[in-house]
Design a protein around this motif. Structure first.
Motif, mmCIF file in Angstrom:
data_model
loop_
_atom_site.group_PDB
_atom_site.id
_atom_site.type_symbol
_atom_site.label_atom_id
_atom_site.label_comp_id
_atom_site.label_asym_id
_atom_site.label_seq_id
_atom_site.Cartn_x
_atom_site.Cartn_y
_atom_site.Cartn_z
ATOM 1 N N GLN A 57 0.836 -1.208 0.000
ATOM 2 C CA GLN A 57 0.000 0.000 0.000
ATOM 3 C C GLN A 57 0.868 1.254 0.000
ATOM 4 N N PHE A 58 1.951 1.239 0.776
ATOM 5 C CA PHE A 58 2.874 2.373 0.786
ATOM 6 C C PHE A 58 3.500 2.558 -0.591
ATOM 7 N N ILE A 59 3.942 1.464 -1.182
ATOM 8 C CA ILE A 59 4.583 1.525 -2.497
ATOM 9 C C ILE A 59 3.604 2.062 -3.538
ATOM 10 N N ASP A 92 6.798 2.686 -8.391
ATOM 11 C CA ASP A 92 7.863 3.598 -8.778
ATOM 12 C C ASP A 92 9.199 3.025 -8.318
ATOM 13 N N ARG A 93 10.105 2.814 -9.243
ATOM 14 C CA ARG A 93 11.407 2.219 -8.943
ATOM 15 C C ARG A 93 12.146 3.009 -7.867
ATOM 16 N N ALA A 94 12.125 4.323 -7.973
ATOM 17 C CA ALA A 94 12.846 5.160 -7.011
ATOM 18 C C ALA A 94 12.293 4.979 -5.597
ATOM 19 N N THR A 95 10.977 4.819 -5.480
ATOM 20 C CA THR A 95 10.368 4.613 -4.164
ATOM 21 C C THR A 95 10.860 3.321 -3.547
ATOM 22 N N VAL A 96 10.861 2.255 -4.340
ATOM 23 C CA VAL A 96 11.301 0.963 -3.828
ATOM 24 C C VAL A 96 12.787 1.016 -3.466
#
Length: 70
Positions: free
Chosen positions: A21-23, A35-39
């Motif tokens: 959910q956060f991702i 989003d790759r940057a988020t992960v």
């Protein structure tokens, strides 16, 4: 995520599922996605392999009970 000898992929999967959910909330654009940057920017706790295996075993022990309670 690249598998190494010190990582349980089951542990990684459960960690990502617990944080999905956060991702997803960080997704942007017309069709939000992961989003790759988020992960890549997430704090990702990697305990020793033995502890990862204990965590996975406990999750797999308790998940069927959770499903029955639904």
């Amino acid at each position: 995520v690249k598998k190494t000898e010190n990582m349980s992929m089951a542990y990684i999967r459960y960690f990502l599922q617990a944080n999905i959910q956060f991702i997803k909330s960080k997704g942007q654009g017309v069709i939000p996605g992961i989003d790759r940057a988020t992960v890549l920017g997430m704090a990702f706790p990697i305990p020793p392999l033995a502890e990862q295996k204990r965590i996975v075993a406990k999750i797999e022990e308790l998940l069927p009970l959770c499903e029955r309670l639904k």
